[in-house]
Design a protein around this motif. Structure first.
Motif, short mmCIF file in Angstrom:
data_model
loop_
_atom_site.label_atom_id
_atom_site.label_comp_id
_atom_site.label_asym_id
_atom_site.label_seq_id
_atom_site.Cartn_x
_atom_site.Cartn_y
_atom_site.Cartn_z
N LYS B 29 51.61 -102.31 -1.37
CA LYS B 29 50.42 -101.47 -1.23
C LYS B 29 50.79 -99.99 -1.27
O LYS B 29 51.92 -99.62 -0.98
N ARG B 31 49.93 -96.81 0.80
CA ARG B 31 49.32 -96.48 2.09
C ARG B 31 49.22 -94.96 2.25
O ARG B 31 50.23 -94.26 2.18
N HIS B 32 48.01 -94.50 2.43
CA HIS B 32 47.76 -93.06 2.53
C HIS B 32 47.68 -92.62 3.99
O HIS B 32 47.06 -93.30 4.80
N PHE B 33 48.28 -91.49 4.26
CA PHE B 33 48.17 -90.89 5.59
C PHE B 33 47.84 -89.41 5.40
O PHE B 33 48.38 -88.77 4.51
N ILE B 63 54.04 -95.00 11.63
CA ILE B 63 53.77 -95.58 10.31
C ILE B 63 54.24 -97.02 10.36
O ILE B 63 55.37 -97.29 10.73
N ARG B 64 53.35 -97.93 10.00
CA ARG B 64 53.70 -99.35 9.96
C ARG B 64 53.38 -99.82 8.56
O ARG B 64 52.25 -99.66 8.08
N ALA B 65 54.35 -100.36 7.87
CA ALA B 65 54.14 -100.77 6.49
C ALA B 65 55.04 -101.95 6.17
O ALA B 65 55.75 -102.45 7.05
N THR B 66 54.97 -102.39 4.93
CA THR B 66 55.71 -103.57 4.50
C THR B 66 56.69 -103.15 3.40
O THR B 66 56.35 -102.28 2.59
N ASP B 69 56.02 -101.37 -0.06
CA ASP B 69 54.87 -100.45 -0.02
C ASP B 69 55.30 -99.04 -0.44
O ASP B 69 56.45 -98.64 -0.24
N VAL B 71 54.28 -95.19 0.46
CA VAL B 71 53.48 -94.38 1.38
C VAL B 71 53.27 -93.00 0.79
O VAL B 71 54.13 -92.46 0.11
#
Lengths: 585, 585
Positions: B29, B31-33, B63-66, B69, B71
């Motif tokens: 994915k 992932r936007h921050f 930040i939690r991601a896989t 991903d 970011v």
């Protein structure tokens, strides 16, 4: 060609040399300065703190030059993470608007490790100063004196035997970073009153050089030998001479009053312009102003005399700043026989107004145009924003500076660098300046007042009640790039039909800073004849931080030779890198 | 065309959709921050201070991601005068060296008011964190956790029922601006020991959550209700479960030891790499390191247990950081029956070495190349410079970062951006690492170690005596852009013929941070396979500030797509603006 005689060629050469020499005399000297800005440990008021210094000194070095000189300041930013700029307060920057040293307006802040060259001409003699103009770096200690003597062969319109210089400031023990967070917080935390007043960067906290000597004070006497960073700089004089005392105020907040025991002050210069001489016992000076006063050392030479500086316009919680006028017939450590002059009570505005309205241009000074092309009325209000932040606003717009300097974004016609909506020229007629705002909400903005080049602009600064009932504060407004004529001061709401008739068009003083008194108005006139983008703002640093300013732009298409480095940030920086990339790839 | 059957088209479309879906699963994915960095008032240890926060929080958001991903962090600098960058500690930035977030190396600091987009792939699961990498902004509070889960369909090589996270840091009451001035002054003023240790940004100054409960302490008990910013984050667990406790240390200075009363810690991960599981009672963690430990909640469920963190490697003047492991069978406010675990005595280096040498790669981990192409030996010394400034130096060069980011100046072949002299590969053979330097003088430098792309590089970090007799400090060295294998640790001066034979080439742990013990050496190996410019430095922030680091560059010609904004300062900025001007004028 062969017919041209040798003597004709010699004559031509000689003439050329004379022309060059003549030009060089006229153009003045070029004076180079190499400055490093860095934080240093320093004890401005005998308490050690971190101070923004130049070349390891606080205040920064005094620039002394002659009208017509060009100064080049090679400024290196030795801070670790902060940008920096320096504004040359009172210098009009004719032809060099990019050297005005206002972050977001005339240039990008200089990055840490980088060097920027300020190069500008000192067009006019006078008492000036310089200071940081990014965040609250002025308050952090980034300032110094800039004194311009009259050009060679010219004379001041008054005589004096010697010269003294006092740069006044106020000092907090809390760091400006901490102060900025407080001002930007919701609820706002006010910075409070300064811990000390400094004269040439020297003050005394928790002790007094007068001590309890005069019986009416419980102050501890400072134990100073004179070599300390906080030891007062004593003003040494000879008896029966005339001294020119130059006074400038770069306070963050405090309006000040200066007096010298037993000595009259004859005011002769204000903000680099000659004024009709007048004598006073004490002098009010607001942040951003400068004066020259003549003092005659005609008092008992067996005594020394107090020089005292105290707070006006706000209930003072800061002790007087003190130093001595030392007649060289005495030891400099001899205390005066009388206590330091008492500062007039803080809210005696009649006293302040009486002083301010005495300031009139010296005969022969430039006179204002008799009419104006445009009048901008600026209502100063204290407001709330976004559910509780405290702001100052002008015609209900609180200035928030953009990351791209206006000078670049206007010059290059960028569309997204700032709001292209013209800010309001006036405020609703029904606004009651004597009461807190009915609707205290304001909005942030960064629009520009675009002035027609060479047009005559009148600005009426209108004061009002702050957020709390029965509070209206003093605001000294400073204009970059110009001097303005102060046409008049008045109480209450400005009424054109009534008040315009009372304008002084005969001998209004030329200045770069003018105060608005509580609940009052001040009318200014200037000619928009200096291509560039210019800040016009309250010189109280936390007030500017909270949005109390506007931006004027005039004739930006005539501005050339902006150093690219001055625009290498924000959207102008992006424009450059994109153009470069398009030509590279 | 007309002959193509409808079902064939349908099949093609379906296949395409599957391809796209498949690709999107594989690519992970995006992932936007959206983050704003600004100073905020905060009470990390119950004393209010100014802290560098993100989106109004301290520490910054987790930040939690896989794994897999991408970011995108849209970072806006809301500071008033300071630039900012964020480094993603442990993320290798494969293909995105410009997103490494190291000022002067991978990018220009982001100007106040500007937004920069960090966009990078999380290529590997693990326990990471992020932090400021400009001046001492990490110490100012700019940090947070970054946790990457294994990719969907993949499994960790160990089982657990729940997860806990502890980000450890140390905290000073004096501002980092003040600290920086002290470190840069002559004589140097050391920052001293931290006032408190923080766990997830929470500590207690001048009081203890254990109080005098166990009779052996005079501490006041903190009166906390739990909602305070400084109230400990309690670790809630169920009995008879296995928890993965993630621990990372972003301390400015302190080496730490963590223990949980009555519970064994089974170490399973170090710096985002699996390790051969081993059980300990307490764990040493140096700044820049991260671990995962498994804990089994098999103790008396009618009790709670202390989680304690204390200082190692320097005589501790900072109280333990404390929180509770709360079995949900009890009230979280119930104090454990036994006092908090005692931190091993600060200078028990045998204990530290015993722990460190237990860390070995899990079977199946990538193994190091058996040989190396180049060995660089880096002597770490404390020195004097320019008549009294205290510095740290590597092979007698004290790193002073240039204003232009190396990534740009190398990519564009600029000649004056940094010293083109290669820094030394070794130190004089006669140097006695057990004694203070005979000649303590060092010089500043900013040269680069240029590594051949894909070459295998060995680095031997050699510790030595500091300026004072019988002092040698711990230094945790962190490498950007890579993991390295830790081939071995030893005491005294590294001797290739003797020590190389003892290198562990079978199962050395992969890490991004490795410690050198007092008077010892540490040998690392890595493959220079990540085009970019990478800092390698002591992770103690004041040590880096004082010059303790080097810079590696590899395959910079292969680096493309550096955002221009990342280079819009210094000489690359100048290059862009000059090019643009040449094409405009």
């Amino acid at each position: 060609m062969a017919k041209v005689s040798r003597s004709y060629i010699m004559m031509c050469m000689l003439f050329s040399i004379l022309l060059i020499l003549g030009h060089s005399v006229e153009a003045g000297k070029v004076r180079h300065f190499k400055w490093d800005v860095e934080y240093i440990f320093w004890s401005p008021d005998c308490e050690e703190n971190v101070v923004m210094g130049i070349n390891g000194q606080f205040p920064g070095p005094t620039i002394r030059a002659t009208a017509g000189d060009t100064v080049v300041i090679e400024l290196t930013n030795k801070l670790h993470t902060e940008g920096v700029v320096i504004h040359w307060h009172g210098i009009r920057q004719l032809g060099t608007p990019w050297a005005d040293g206002t972050a977001s307006i005339s240039q990008c802040a200089i990055n840490p490790g980088e060097t920027f060259y300020y190069r500008f001409k000192l067009d006019k003699a006078g008492t000036y100063f310089y200071h940081g103009h990014y965040g609250m770096q002025r308050s952090a200690g980034l300032y110094g004196s800039l004194i311009v003597d009259v050009a060679k062969g010219e004379k001041e319109p008054f005589h004096y035997d010697g010269e003294l210089n006092l740069l006044l400031s106020d000092w907090w023990h809390e760091s400006v970073h901490h102060q900025e967070v407080g001002l930007s917080s919701n609820p706002m935390r006010w910075i409070g009153e300064p811990q000390s007043l400094l004269m040439n960067g020297r003050g005394q906290y928790n002790c007094s050089i007068a001590g309890a000597h005069y019986g009416n004070s419980s102050s501890t006497k400072c134990s100073l030998r004179g070599g300390e960073q906080c030891a007062p700089k004593i003003l040494h004089v000879l008896p029966n001479k005339i001294y020119r005392l130059r006074i400038a105020s770069t306070t963050a907040l405090a309006s000040l009053n200066l007096a010298i025991g037993n000595h009259k002050l004859v005011v002769v210069e204000a903000d680099g312009n000659y004024v009709q001489p007048f004598a006073v016992d004490d002098l009010d000076i607001y942040s951003g102003e400068s004066y020259s006063v003549l003092i005659t050392t005609n008092q008992d030479p067996s005594n020394n005399y107090w020089v005292s500086v105290g707070v006006r316009g706000r209930e003072p919680k800061t002790p007087q700043g003190l130093t001595l006028l030392n007649y060289n017939t005495n030891s400099p450590s001899k205390l005066p026989t009388s206590p330091p002059p008492v500062t007039p009570i803080w809210n005696d505005y009649a006293h302040s107004k009486s002083f301010t309205t005495k300031i009139l241009a010296l005969m022969g000074s430039p006179q204002p145009p008799k009419t104006f092309h445009r009048r901008i009325t600026l209502l100063n209000t204290q407001n709330k924003m976004n559910g509780g932040y405290t702001k100052w606003a002008i015609n209900n717009v609180s200035l928030t500076l953009p990351p791209t300097p206006y000078l670049g974004s206007i010059k290059y016609g960028l569309k997204n660098a700032f709001s292209l909506v013209n800010p309001p020229e006036n405020f609703p007629n029904e606004y009651n300046v004597m009461k807190p705002p009915v609707n205290p909400n304001t909005t942030a903005g960064n629009g520009v007042y675009t002035l027609a080049i060479n047009s005559t602009v009148d600005v009426v600064l209108q004061n009002a009640n702050a957020l709390s009932e029965n509070v209206s504060e003093i605001h000294p407004w400073h204009l970059h790039g110009h001097d303005f004529w102060v046409l008049g001061y008045g109480d209450g709401k400005f009424d054109p039909t009534r008040d315009e008739r009372k304008f002084n068009l005969k001998n209004p003083p030329l200045r770069n800073t003018a105060v608005i008194f509580p609940y009052g108005w001040t009318a200014l006139r200037f000619v928009a004849d200096n291509p560039g983008v210019w800040a016009f703002h309250c010189h109280i640093e936390p007030h500017l931080h909270m949005g109390m300013g506007v931006v004027f732009a005039e004739g930006v298409r005539h501005v050339n030779n902006i150093p690219n480095q001055a625009l290498a940030c924000g959207l102008t920086g992006k424009m450059f890198t994109t153009r470069a990339a398009n030509h590279t790839n």
